[in-house]
Design a protein around this motif. Structure first.
Motif, PDB file in Angstrom:
ATOM      1  N   SER A 232       0.820  -1.210   0.000  1.00 43.10           N
ATOM      2  CA  SER A 232       0.000   0.000   0.000  1.00 43.10           C
ATOM      3  C   SER A 232       0.854   1.260   0.000  1.00 43.10           C
ATOM      4  CB  SER A 232      -0.920   0.015   1.227  1.00 43.10           C
ATOM      5  OG  SER A 232      -1.746  -1.120   1.254  1.00 43.10           O
ATOM      6  N   LYS A 233       0.402   2.264  -0.721  1.00 45.43           N
ATOM      7  CA  LYS A 233       1.002   3.592  -0.654  1.00 45.43           C
ATOM      8  C   LYS A 233       0.476   4.271   0.607  1.00 45.43           C
ATOM      9  CE  LYS A 233       2.931   3.057  -4.689  1.00 45.43           C
ATOM     10  NZ  LYS A 233       4.394   2.820  -4.806  1.00 45.43           N
ATOM     11  N   ILE A 234       1.368   4.799   1.434  1.00 47.45           N
ATOM     12  CA  ILE A 234       0.924   5.299   2.738  1.00 47.45           C
ATOM     13  C   ILE A 234       1.084   6.803   2.926  1.00 47.45           C
ATOM     14  CG2 ILE A 234       1.193   3.145   3.996  1.00 47.45           C
ATOM     15  CD1 ILE A 234       3.949   4.041   4.833  1.00 47.45           C
ATOM     16  N   ARG A 235       1.653   7.497   1.933  1.00 49.13           N
ATOM     17  CA  ARG A 235       1.815   8.946   2.085  1.00 49.13           C
ATOM     18  C   ARG A 235       0.478   9.660   2.293  1.00 49.13           C
ATOM     19  NH1 ARG A 235       5.118  10.431  -2.256  1.00 49.13           N
ATOM     20  NH2 ARG A 235       6.875   9.952  -0.897  1.00 49.13           N
ATOM     21  N   PRO A 236      -0.569   9.352   1.504  1.00 50.07           N
ATOM     22  CA  PRO A 236      -1.862  10.021   1.744  1.00 50.07           C
ATOM     23  C   PRO A 236      -2.386   9.803   3.163  1.00 50.07           C
ATOM     24  CG  PRO A 236      -1.862   8.936  -0.386  1.00 50.07           C
ATOM     25  CD  PRO A 236      -0.620   8.482   0.317  1.00 50.07           C
ATOM     26  N   ALA A 237      -2.201   8.587   3.699  1.00 43.54           N
ATOM     27  CA  ALA A 237      -2.674   8.297   5.055  1.00 43.54           C
ATOM     28  C   ALA A 237      -1.918   9.129   6.084  1.00 43.54           C
ATOM     29  CB  ALA A 237      -2.512   6.810   5.358  1.00 43.54           C
ATOM     30  N   LEU A 238      -0.601   9.257   5.916  1.00 47.43           N
ATOM     31  CA  LEU A 238       0.183  10.051   6.856  1.00 47.43           C
ATOM     32  C   LEU A 238      -0.194  11.526   6.795  1.00 47.43           C
ATOM     33  CD1 LEU A 238       3.794   8.576   6.722  1.00 47.43           C
ATOM     34  CD2 LEU A 238       2.286   8.694   8.691  1.00 47.43           C
ATOM     35  N   GLU A 239      -0.436  12.029   5.595  1.00 51.15           N
ATOM     36  CA  GLU A 239      -0.788  13.437   5.450  1.00 51.15           C
ATOM     37  C   GLU A 239      -2.144  13.730   6.076  1.00 51.15           C
ATOM     38  OE1 GLU A 239      -0.269  14.378   1.326  1.00 51.15           O
ATOM     39  OE2 GLU A 239       1.921  14.419   1.491  1.00 51.15           O
ATOM     40  N   LYS A 240      -3.067  12.771   5.995  1.00 49.62           N
ATOM     41  CA  LYS A 240      -4.354  12.927   6.679  1.00 49.62           C
ATOM     42  C   LYS A 240      -4.171  12.846   8.185  1.00 49.62           C
ATOM     43  CE  LYS A 240      -7.971  10.718   5.237  1.00 49.62           C
ATOM     44  NZ  LYS A 240      -8.821   9.597   4.739  1.00 49.62           N
ATOM     45  N   LEU A 241      -3.306  11.949   8.627  1.00 50.31           N
ATOM     46  CA  LEU A 241      -3.082  11.761  10.050  1.00 50.31           C
ATOM     47  C   LEU A 241      -2.492  13.015  10.693  1.00 50.31           C
ATOM     48  CD1 LEU A 241      -3.064   9.963  12.533  1.00 50.31           C
ATOM     49  CD2 LEU A 241      -0.922   8.959  11.746  1.00 50.31           C
ATOM     50  N   VAL A 242      -1.585  13.674   9.976  1.00 47.72           N
ATOM     51  CA  VAL A 242      -0.969  14.902  10.489  1.00 47.72           C
ATOM     52  C   VAL A 242      -2.035  15.947  10.826  1.00 47.72           C
ATOM     53  CG1 VAL A 242       0.413  16.895   9.784  1.00 47.72           C
ATOM     54  CG2 VAL A 242       1.290  14.597   9.424  1.00 47.72           C
ATOM     55  N   LYS A 243      -3.105  15.949  10.064  1.00 46.57           N
ATOM     56  CA  LYS A 243      -4.148  16.972  10.249  1.00 46.57           C
ATOM     57  C   LYS A 243      -5.299  16.498  11.127  1.00 46.57           C
ATOM     58  CE  LYS A 243      -3.166  18.355   5.509  1.00 46.57           C
ATOM     59  NZ  LYS A 243      -3.693  18.339   4.114  1.00 46.57           N
ATOM     60  N   SER A 244      -5.245  15.243  11.574  1.00 44.80           N
ATOM     61  CA  SER A 244      -6.367  14.692  12.334  1.00 44.80           C
ATOM     62  C   SER A 244      -6.324  15.159  13.786  1.00 44.80           C
ATOM     63  CB  SER A 244      -6.332  13.165  12.286  1.00 44.80           C
ATOM     64  OG  SER A 244      -5.316  12.657  13.137  1.00 44.80           O
ATOM     65  N   ASP A 245      -7.427  14.882  14.498  1.00 41.85           N
ATOM     66  CA  ASP A 245      -7.508  15.243  15.917  1.00 41.85           C
ATOM     67  C   ASP A 245      -6.881  14.181  16.815  1.00 41.85           C
ATOM     68  OD1 ASP A 245      -8.879  17.584  15.289  1.00 41.85           O
ATOM     69  OD2 ASP A 245     -10.835  16.575  15.345  1.00 41.85           O
ATOM     70  N   ASP A 246      -6.459  13.061  16.219  1.00 43.20           N
ATOM     71  CA  ASP A 246      -5.898  11.970  17.029  1.00 43.20           C
ATOM     72  C   ASP A 246      -4.523  12.310  17.580  1.00 43.20           C
ATOM     73  OD1 ASP A 246      -7.998   9.993  16.692  1.00 43.20           O
ATOM     74  OD2 ASP A 246      -7.365   9.903  14.607  1.00 43.20           O
ATOM     75  N   VAL A 247      -3.776  13.131  16.840  1.00 40.19           N
ATOM     76  CA  VAL A 247      -2.411  13.437  17.235  1.00 40.19           C
ATOM     77  C   VAL A 247      -2.133  14.930  17.064  1.00 40.19           C
ATOM     78  CG1 VAL A 247      -1.564  11.143  16.571  1.00 40.19           C
ATOM     79  CG2 VAL A 247      -1.459  13.017  14.921  1.00 40.19           C
ATOM     80  N   LEU A 336      -3.803   3.035   9.358  1.00 41.19           N
ATOM     81  CA  LEU A 336      -4.799   2.328   8.557  1.00 41.19           C
ATOM     82  C   LEU A 336      -6.147   3.047   8.571  1.00 41.19           C
ATOM     83  CD1 LEU A 336      -4.042  -1.406   9.429  1.00 41.19           C
ATOM     84  CD2 LEU A 336      -3.576  -0.216   7.295  1.00 41.19           C
ATOM     85  N   SER A 337      -6.491   3.668   9.695  1.00 41.75           N
ATOM     86  CA  SER A 337      -7.788   4.351   9.763  1.00 41.75           C
ATOM     87  C   SER A 337      -7.817   5.616   8.923  1.00 41.75           C
ATOM     88  CB  SER A 337      -8.124   4.696  11.222  1.00 41.75           C
ATOM     89  OG  SER A 337      -7.194   5.636  11.747  1.00 41.75           O
ATOM     90  N   ASN A 338      -6.626   6.125   8.552  1.00 41.60           N
ATOM     91  CA  ASN A 338      -6.551   7.307   7.689  1.00 41.60           C
ATOM     92  C   ASN A 338      -6.228   6.960   6.249  1.00 41.60           C
ATOM     93  OD1 ASN A 338      -6.745  10.041   9.311  1.00 41.60           O
ATOM     94  ND2 ASN A 338      -5.716   8.566  10.636  1.00 41.60           N
ATOM     95  N   ALA A 339      -6.104   5.659   5.971  1.00 46.83           N
ATOM     96  CA  ALA A 339      -5.754   5.235   4.593  1.00 46.83           C
ATOM     97  C   ALA A 339      -6.954   5.381   3.661  1.00 46.83           C
ATOM     98  CB  ALA A 339      -5.280   3.794   4.640  1.00 46.83           C
TER      99      ALA A 339
END
Length: 339
Positions: A232-247, A336-339
């Motif tokens: 899986s390509k994971i860059r999109p998931a990381l970029e979403k995660l950076v902006k999420s409320d989880d972290v 995975l939840s941001n993928a």
């Protein structure tokens, strides 16, 4: 089938393909881990915990002699730390045909029986040093199967006191000793979604990771009767995660075309990089590149350590933090939840 049996036959600690471990080797492996964890273990057993690793090793060896600490205590810590800290992770997903296979209630058990590896399910682990890649144990829980695989790992320790000098020339023979240890690979697959990951210890040079992933993938596919995994390509998931409320993202490196990189760091651990209007323009500019490295802070769990990451080729996530199993799984879940 023959390839699978090659991996399995060396699983026995009774044969010539693995080495029964003495106390020294166990202590060696224990001291492969970071000093903070070692100090915490010594404090847990009311042992002195100051000084460098060499000082602490003397304390551990003495405690083992007097049974203030046991080999089982050390092995328990190794099992807690070995598969989780400082890893490179590839996220995988199965083709539809394979997802349909594993969704069948009896498929996994039938495959394990066919490959004669059911004895590895839930087996009690023993500490030994493999001489080559080998299956260690399999765990099946609810809708998840996880497989741990071991391999030898060698490091070299300098012995300057034994260096040899040739008085008739300018040559010096620098003496080093090879130390045998082990490294653990971890595979996990969700049997409902057909998604999972391969986790590799961060102990070698970059080019080796893809080769090791290929070896682990081949081994696991042989065990489970599956076709090739899709990485899986994971860059999109990381970029979403950076902006999420989880972290809270408090450190970030952004890479641009032309081998350019911009590094950003918050002056306060608990403050996100793009937390206010004054940094919105910077955030917009950063989105013209891609996030390649950074650190997260967990606002709802203040005691949890930062998670430091680096992204390689959009498909390999380097985790450079001392995580325990729960923390590691939290990271995997967030990605995975941001993928």
């Amino acid at each position: 089938m023959d390839d699978v049996q090659n991996f399995v036959e060396i699983g026995s600690t009774k044969d010539a393909k693995s080495i029964q471990v003495n106390t020294k080797a166990l202590v060696d492996r224990f001291f492969d881990f970071d000093a903070d964890r070692i100090k915490a273990t010594l404090k847990e057993f009311n042992l002195p915990s100051s000084g460098i690793k060499q000082d602490m090793r003397f304390i551990v060896e003495k405690a083992l002699i007097h049974r203030n600490l046991t080999e089982e205590d050390l092995f328990e810590r190794i099992l807690e730390w070995e598969p989780w800290s400082h890893r490179h992770v590839y996220f995988i997903k199965l083709a539809k045909a394979d997802r349909d296979k594993i969704s069948q209630p009896t498929y996994i058990q039938e495959q394990l029986l066919l490959k004669k590896i059911t004895e590895y399910v839930g087996r009690e682990q023993a500490f030994f040093l493999p001489l080559q890649l080998k299956l260690d144990h399999i765990k099946i829980e609810s809708n998840t199967i996880s497989i741990t695989i071991l391999a030898p790992h060698y490091t070299y320790e300098r012995a300057p006191a034994e260096d040899q000098f040739d008085e008739n020339s300018d040559r010096v023979a620098r003496i080093s000793y090879r130390k045998r240890s082990r490294k653990a690979f971890h595979f996990e697959l969700n049997l409902k979604t057909g998604r999972g990951y391969i986790s590799i210890p961060a102990v070698q040079k970059g080019g080796r990771y893809n080769k090791e992933r290929d070896s682990i993938e081949k081994m696991v596919r042989g065990f489970l009767g599956l076709s090739e995994f899709e990485i899986s390509k994971i860059r999109p998931a990381l970029e979403k995660l950076v902006k999420s409320d989880d972290v809270v993202s408090n450190s970030l490196a952004v890479s641009f075309a032309g081998d350019l990189q911009m590094s950003l760091k918050s002056t306060k651990k608990k403050k996100a990089l793009f937390a206010d209007k004054s940094t919105k323009a910077l955030e917009k500019f950063s989105q013209t590149g891609f996030y390649s490295e950074g650190a997260f802070y967990y606002p709802l769990e203040g005691k949890k350590s930062e998670f430091r990451f680096k992204l390689y080729d959009d498909e390999r996530l380097g985790i450079f933090s001392d995580l325990d199993e729960k923390e590691f799984r939290d990271v995997i879940r967030l990605v995975l939840s941001n993928a």
